[in-house]
Design an enzyme around this catalytic site. Sequence first.
Site, PDB file in Angstrom:
ATOM      1  N   THR A  33      16.906  36.511  -8.350  1.00 36.23           N
ATOM      2  CA  THR A  33      16.366  35.419  -7.549  1.00 36.23           C
ATOM      3  C   THR A  33      14.908  35.190  -7.889  1.00 36.23           C
ATOM      4  O   THR A  33      14.166  36.145  -8.135  1.00 36.23           O
ATOM      5  CB  THR A  33      16.501  35.761  -6.050  1.00 36.23           C
ATOM      6  N   SER A  35      11.664  32.237  -9.470  1.00 31.78           N
ATOM      7  CA  SER A  35      11.375  31.154 -10.413  1.00 31.78           C
ATOM      8  C   SER A  35      11.784  31.492 -11.840  1.00 31.78           C
ATOM      9  O   SER A  35      12.332  30.642 -12.558  1.00 31.78           O
ATOM     10  CB  SER A  35       9.885  30.801 -10.361  1.00 31.78           C
ATOM     11  N   ASP A  86      16.870  39.848 -13.793  1.00 34.19           N
ATOM     12  CA  ASP A  86      16.055  39.404 -12.661  1.00 34.19           C
ATOM     13  C   ASP A  86      14.582  39.485 -13.020  1.00 34.19           C
ATOM     14  O   ASP A  86      14.197  40.155 -13.986  1.00 34.19           O
ATOM     15  CB  ASP A  86      16.348  40.274 -11.434  1.00 34.19           C
ATOM     16  N   GLY A  87      13.750  38.824 -12.242  1.00 34.14           N
ATOM     17  CA  GLY A  87      12.309  38.863 -12.434  1.00 34.14           C
ATOM     18  C   GLY A  87      11.661  39.974 -11.627  1.00 34.14           C
ATOM     19  O   GLY A  87      12.341  40.866 -11.100  1.00 34.14           O
ATOM     20  N   GLY A 100      10.603  41.241  -4.278  1.00 33.95           N
ATOM     21  CA  GLY A 100      10.802  40.809  -2.900  1.00 33.95           C
ATOM     22  C   GLY A 100       9.909  39.670  -2.468  1.00 33.95           C
ATOM     23  O   GLY A 100       9.948  39.261  -1.313  1.00 33.95           O
ATOM     24  N   GLY A 102      10.343  36.723  -3.106  1.00 31.78           N
ATOM     25  CA  GLY A 102      11.250  35.657  -2.695  1.00 31.78           C
ATOM     26  C   GLY A 102      12.140  36.030  -1.526  1.00 31.78           C
ATOM     27  O   GLY A 102      12.941  35.221  -1.069  1.00 31.78           O
ATOM     28  N   GLU A 108      18.965  42.254  -4.154  1.00 32.77           N
ATOM     29  CA  GLU A 108      18.559  42.536  -5.534  1.00 32.77           C
ATOM     30  C   GLU A 108      18.701  44.019  -5.841  1.00 32.77           C
ATOM     31  O   GLU A 108      19.181  44.409  -6.914  1.00 32.77           O
ATOM     32  CB  GLU A 108      17.112  42.081  -5.759  1.00 32.77           C
TER      33      GLU A 108
END
Length: 226
Positions: A33, A35, A86-87, A100, A102, A108
């Site tokens: 999740t 950008s 994931d970022g 976290g 977001g 996640e």
Amino acid sequence: MGLFSSAADQAKRAVAEAALAYVPRGQVIGVGTGSTANFFIDMLGDLRQQIVGAVASSEATAQRLKKVGIEVLDLNSVNDLPVYVDGADEISPDLHLIKGGGGALTREKIVAAVARQFVCIADESKCVDILGRFPLPVEVIPMARAYVARELVRLGGAPDLRIGVTTDNGNCILDVHGLEILNPIEMEREINQITGVVTVGLFARRPANVALIGGANGVRRLEARA
């Protein structure tokens, strides 16, 4: 400001594209999740005929995956998850992470725990020597918020309630400022043991296996130390 934003987006696009090389064909993958993950999802749409589906780490990610034509699967129905992409909000040299920002840290962390390989994608601004400059998110059961906040103060942090935010799990988030996280594994364990904490956004006991970092000179690949 516009130039900075454009450069950051270019770096995010570059690492998202590089992460496609880690997507196994004919299998299910985990998708994060945020950008940078959104760039990955949009590119993943071109491979939708080559993968079985995806496990999403948030409702927002699930909706975006569906929009590009990828089937979203319940993690409980998946026996094997070869990779999770994931970022991160911060990345240490050991590939320990703060996540976290977001608000999806719990889901996640669950998907990352199941995946055999965790590929983290980020721009170079997320790399730090010591974690803690970015406020550490902690997902908390609402009735325990004040108690957990007092315990986090005892650990040396300054927690703030993230106003107007309810997680996909129906909980609140405390963002903990002022920490210098010298031992991420120990701090992760200690915060997770506070009654009322769902999980903390430290990914140290289960760090990333690979980090793809985007910058002015392209994408560099970092591997977790043995």
